[in-house]
Design a protein around this motif. Structure first.
Motif, mmCIF file in Angstrom:
data_model
loop_
_atom_site.group_PDB
_atom_site.id
_atom_site.type_symbol
_atom_site.label_atom_id
_atom_site.label_comp_id
_atom_site.label_asym_id
_atom_site.label_seq_id
_atom_site.Cartn_x
_atom_site.Cartn_y
_atom_site.Cartn_z
ATOM 1 N N VAL A 95 1.110 -1.189 -0.249
ATOM 2 C CA VAL A 95 -0.022 0.044 0.217
ATOM 3 C C VAL A 95 0.702 1.372 0.085
ATOM 4 O O VAL A 95 2.155 1.850 0.098
ATOM 5 C CB VAL A 95 -1.161 -0.108 0.898
ATOM 6 C CG1 VAL A 95 -2.203 -1.699 1.575
ATOM 7 C CG2 VAL A 95 -0.352 -0.353 2.185
ATOM 8 N N ARG A 99 4.111 0.665 -2.654
ATOM 9 C CA ARG A 99 3.297 0.116 -3.257
ATOM 10 C C ARG A 99 3.445 0.617 -5.223
ATOM 11 O O ARG A 99 4.104 0.235 -5.872
ATOM 12 C CB ARG A 99 1.714 -0.137 -3.556
ATOM 13 C CG ARG A 99 1.603 -0.875 -4.979
ATOM 14 C CD ARG A 99 -0.753 -0.135 -4.170
ATOM 15 N NE ARG A 99 -1.006 -1.049 -5.638
ATOM 16 C CZ ARG A 99 -1.197 -1.499 -5.373
ATOM 17 N NH1 ARG A 99 -1.252 -2.924 -4.865
ATOM 18 N NH2 ARG A 99 -2.327 -2.183 -7.029
ATOM 19 N N ALA A 123 -3.541 5.926 -5.920
ATOM 20 C CA ALA A 123 -4.246 6.079 -4.634
ATOM 21 C C ALA A 123 -5.729 7.002 -4.075
ATOM 22 O O ALA A 123 -5.116 8.074 -4.622
ATOM 23 C CB ALA A 123 -3.918 5.496 -3.154
ATOM 24 N N GLU A 128 -6.157 1.527 -4.761
ATOM 25 C CA GLU A 128 -4.787 1.317 -4.651
ATOM 26 C C GLU A 128 -4.226 1.665 -5.438
ATOM 27 O O GLU A 128 -4.528 1.982 -6.617
ATOM 28 C CB GLU A 128 -4.059 0.457 -4.195
ATOM 29 C CG GLU A 128 -3.924 0.093 -2.843
ATOM 30 C CD GLU A 128 -3.503 1.197 -2.182
ATOM 31 O OE1 GLU A 128 -2.130 1.928 -2.014
ATOM 32 O OE2 GLU A 128 -3.935 1.282 0.090
#
Length: 144
Positions: A95, A99, A123, A128
């Motif tokens: 995340v 990410r 995001a 996301e």
């Protein structure tokens, strides 16, 4: 009714081997060995009529988990956005900044192989980050 056990994803393209080898690099897939009686795929292709040479390429997940990919030559070029695309899941479980950094690193690797980065979708409250890409013939896919 029998359940489907395997799925093959087929790409229409101008240069099957070029597109197929790109996807081998993206996914870690491998081409099968040449048919019996041929030392190489080039030897096999030379045995075919001229119009059939290089008309297809296939590759598969060496673990046997992912679907087989098949690339077939078609006369027409791509003219519109794909109705179906692959999501290459490199950021699963990650995340935020971690990410995005992972997606960007993979994007850089694929751009070096001939892909094009189209758009970075950051995001929001529901999703996301992901990166929209194109392969070596302009087929869209996402780094997810």
């Amino acid at each position: 009714m029998a359940s489907v056990k395997k799925v093959q994803v087929t790409f229409d393209c101008a240069e099957p081997e070029r597109v197929g080898r790109f996807w081998c690099e993206v996914l870690g897939y491998v081409a099968p060995p040449p048919p019996d009686g041929f030392a190489t795929w080039d030897d096999f292709n030379r045995s075919l009529p001229a119009e059939e040479r290089g008309s297809w390429f296939a590759c598969s997940d060496p673990t046997g988990v992912g679907p087989r990919l098949y690339f077939q030559r078609v006369p027409e070029g791509k003219v519109a956005k794909n109705r179906v695309h692959l999501d290459v899941r490199v950021g699963t479980g990650l995340v935020g900044d971690e990410r995005l950094a992972t997606l960007q690193a993979e994007s850089e690797r694929l751009v070096a192989l001939g892909a094009v980065q189209v758009q970075v979708l950051l995001a929001d409250e529901e999703n996301e980050s992901c990166i929209v890409m194109q392969d070596v013939e302009g087929n869209e896919f996402c780094l997810d």
